[in-house]
Design a protein around this motif. Structure first.
Motif, PDB file in Angstrom:
ATOM      1  N   GLU A  74       0.827  -1.212   0.000  1.00  0.00           N
ATOM      2  CA  GLU A  74       0.000   0.000   0.000  1.00  0.00           C
ATOM      3  C   GLU A  74       0.860   1.259   0.000  1.00  0.00           C
ATOM      4  O   GLU A  74       0.551   2.223  -0.694  1.00  0.00           O
ATOM      5  CB  GLU A  74      -0.937  -0.009   1.199  1.00  0.00           C
ATOM      6  CG  GLU A  74      -2.055  -1.029   1.066  1.00  0.00           C
ATOM      7  CD  GLU A  74      -2.913  -1.135   2.314  1.00  0.00           C
ATOM      8  OE1 GLU A  74      -2.843  -0.248   3.184  1.00  0.00           O
ATOM      9  OE2 GLU A  74      -3.655  -2.121   2.409  1.00  0.00           O
ATOM     10  N   HIS A  77       2.238   2.211  -3.324  1.00  0.00           N
ATOM     11  CA  HIS A  77       1.239   2.629  -4.314  1.00  0.00           C
ATOM     12  C   HIS A  77       0.351   3.741  -3.767  1.00  0.00           C
ATOM     13  O   HIS A  77      -0.747   3.949  -4.261  1.00  0.00           O
ATOM     14  CB  HIS A  77       0.417   1.417  -4.756  1.00  0.00           C
ATOM     15  CG  HIS A  77       1.255   0.415  -5.472  1.00  0.00           C
ATOM     16  ND1 HIS A  77       1.903  -0.602  -4.816  1.00  0.00           N
ATOM     17  CD2 HIS A  77       1.599   0.301  -6.770  1.00  0.00           C
ATOM     18  CE1 HIS A  77       2.596  -1.302  -5.692  1.00  0.00           C
ATOM     19  NE2 HIS A  77       2.433  -0.779  -6.882  1.00  0.00           N
ATOM     20  N   ARG A  80      -0.988   9.228  -6.569  1.00  0.00           N
ATOM     21  CA  ARG A  80      -1.819   9.314  -7.768  1.00  0.00           C
ATOM     22  C   ARG A  80      -1.194  10.336  -8.702  1.00  0.00           C
ATOM     23  O   ARG A  80      -0.493  11.251  -8.260  1.00  0.00           O
ATOM     24  CB  ARG A  80      -3.247   9.742  -7.420  1.00  0.00           C
ATOM     25  CG  ARG A  80      -3.987   8.717  -6.587  1.00  0.00           C
ATOM     26  CD  ARG A  80      -4.278   7.466  -7.423  1.00  0.00           C
ATOM     27  NE  ARG A  80      -4.802   6.394  -6.605  1.00  0.00           N
ATOM     28  CZ  ARG A  80      -4.157   5.251  -6.389  1.00  0.00           C
ATOM     29  NH1 ARG A  80      -2.988   5.013  -6.900  1.00  0.00           N
ATOM     30  NH2 ARG A  80      -4.705   4.314  -5.656  1.00  0.00           N
ATOM     31  N   TYR A 129       0.869  -7.236  -7.394  1.00  0.00           N
ATOM     32  CA  TYR A 129       0.243  -5.912  -7.456  1.00  0.00           C
ATOM     33  C   TYR A 129       0.857  -5.092  -8.583  1.00  0.00           C
ATOM     34  O   TYR A 129       0.146  -4.466  -9.371  1.00  0.00           O
ATOM     35  CB  TYR A 129       0.414  -5.191  -6.114  1.00  0.00           C
ATOM     36  CG  TYR A 129      -0.443  -3.957  -6.008  1.00  0.00           C
ATOM     37  CD1 TYR A 129      -0.105  -2.782  -6.657  1.00  0.00           C
ATOM     38  CD2 TYR A 129      -1.608  -3.964  -5.256  1.00  0.00           C
ATOM     39  CE1 TYR A 129      -0.893  -1.654  -6.572  1.00  0.00           C
ATOM     40  CE2 TYR A 129      -2.402  -2.834  -5.169  1.00  0.00           C
ATOM     41  CZ  TYR A 129      -2.037  -1.682  -5.823  1.00  0.00           C
ATOM     42  OH  TYR A 129      -2.826  -0.564  -5.735  1.00  0.00           O
ATOM     43  N   SER A 130       2.176  -5.095  -8.664  1.00  0.00           N
ATOM     44  CA  SER A 130       2.865  -4.326  -9.696  1.00  0.00           C
ATOM     45  C   SER A 130       2.509  -4.849 -11.093  1.00  0.00           C
ATOM     46  O   SER A 130       2.279  -4.068 -12.017  1.00  0.00           O
ATOM     47  CB  SER A 130       4.372  -4.384  -9.468  1.00  0.00           C
ATOM     48  OG  SER A 130       5.056  -3.576 -10.381  1.00  0.00           O
ATOM     49  N   GLU A 133      -0.950  -3.648 -12.031  1.00  0.00           N
ATOM     50  CA  GLU A 133      -0.929  -2.221 -12.368  1.00  0.00           C
ATOM     51  C   GLU A 133      -0.303  -1.986 -13.748  1.00  0.00           C
ATOM     52  O   GLU A 133      -0.805  -1.191 -14.538  1.00  0.00           O
ATOM     53  CB  GLU A 133      -0.156  -1.431 -11.308  1.00  0.00           C
ATOM     54  CG  GLU A 133      -0.857  -1.354  -9.975  1.00  0.00           C
ATOM     55  CD  GLU A 133      -2.092  -0.494 -10.018  1.00  0.00           C
ATOM     56  OE1 GLU A 133      -2.013   0.649 -10.513  1.00  0.00           O
ATOM     57  OE2 GLU A 133      -3.153  -0.961  -9.560  1.00  0.00           O
ATOM     58  N   HIS A 184      10.534   1.956 -13.496  1.00  0.00           N
ATOM     59  CA  HIS A 184       9.306   2.161 -14.260  1.00  0.00           C
ATOM     60  C   HIS A 184       9.572   3.005 -15.504  1.00  0.00           C
ATOM     61  O   HIS A 184       8.935   2.813 -16.536  1.00  0.00           O
ATOM     62  CB  HIS A 184       8.220   2.814 -13.407  1.00  0.00           C
ATOM     63  CG  HIS A 184       7.507   1.840 -12.549  1.00  0.00           C
ATOM     64  ND1 HIS A 184       6.503   1.020 -13.005  1.00  0.00           N
ATOM     65  CD2 HIS A 184       7.650   1.544 -11.225  1.00  0.00           C
ATOM     66  CE1 HIS A 184       6.069   0.277 -12.027  1.00  0.00           C
ATOM     67  NE2 HIS A 184       6.736   0.561 -10.934  1.00  0.00           N
TER      68      HIS A 184
END
Length: 187
Positions: A74, A77, A80, A129-130, A133, A184
């Motif tokens: 959490e 991430h 936003r 999770y990654s 996403e 990323h």
């Protein structure tokens, strides 16, 4: 339609008591010195009850630390929009700072480099999770970057907990964040 059976509330309460007892025991002594007898006495359950729920102390310890894994995922991430490439989200620094009370327990379950039973759970959950996403974003390199993100974070976290990286919680949060942003952006 098959739904998983709802968890028995008594079993959930028993596991919660065992997790709390383990954390209390580990606040007083290393996991390696915790015995099942003392643990079940503190939890107020029988030895057989312990073994109904867990194969051993390590399985209980990983379960007791599972919140750390959720918190880490959490925290990573908790942003936003476009990420700040230099400063981690506040939740990530808060996550690192929150590890102090049970750092010895985490070190016993998370080997340097990110291995160990807690490292495997962290890697698995963070990678999933990654990956999700990255796939939602339509990234062709989703599996590669998801693996790199999970390995990088687990390794840095473990090395920091073991004292191999000298940094405050806020500094290590920013440093690992910069690595992850670079991963990323690299593809």
């Amino acid at each position: 339609m098959n739904r998983p059976a709802p968890e028995d509330p008594r079993a959930a309460r028993t596991r919660a008591r065992l997790r709390e007892a383990l954390l209390a025991e580990c606040a007083e002594r290393p996991l390696e010195e915790v015995g099942v007898a003392a643990l079940v006495r503190r939890a107020g359950v029988g030895r057989a009850t312990f073994y109904v729920h867990y194969d051993g102390l390590e399985a209980l310890a990983v379960d007791a630390c599972a919140d750390v894994v959720r918190d880490a995922v959490e925290a990573l991430h908790a942003w936003r929009g476009r990420p700040d490439p230099v400063h981690a989200p506040p939740a990530l620094a808060e996550f690192f700072a929150s590890l102090t009370p049970h750092a010895a327990l985490y070190r016993s379950l998370l080997a340097p480099g990110g291995g160990g039973p807690l490292g495997r759970v962290l890697h698995r959950d963070l990678r999933a999770y990654s990956l999700r996403e990255r796939e939602l974003a339509g990234a062709a390199d989703a599996p590669l970057v998801a693996s790199a993100v999970a390995a990088t974070f687990a390794g840095v976290l473990a090395d920091w907990l073991h004292g191999l990286l000298d940094a405050t919680a806020a500094d290590i949060a920013d440093q690992v964040w910069q690595l992850l942003v670079a991963l990323h952006a690299s593809r």
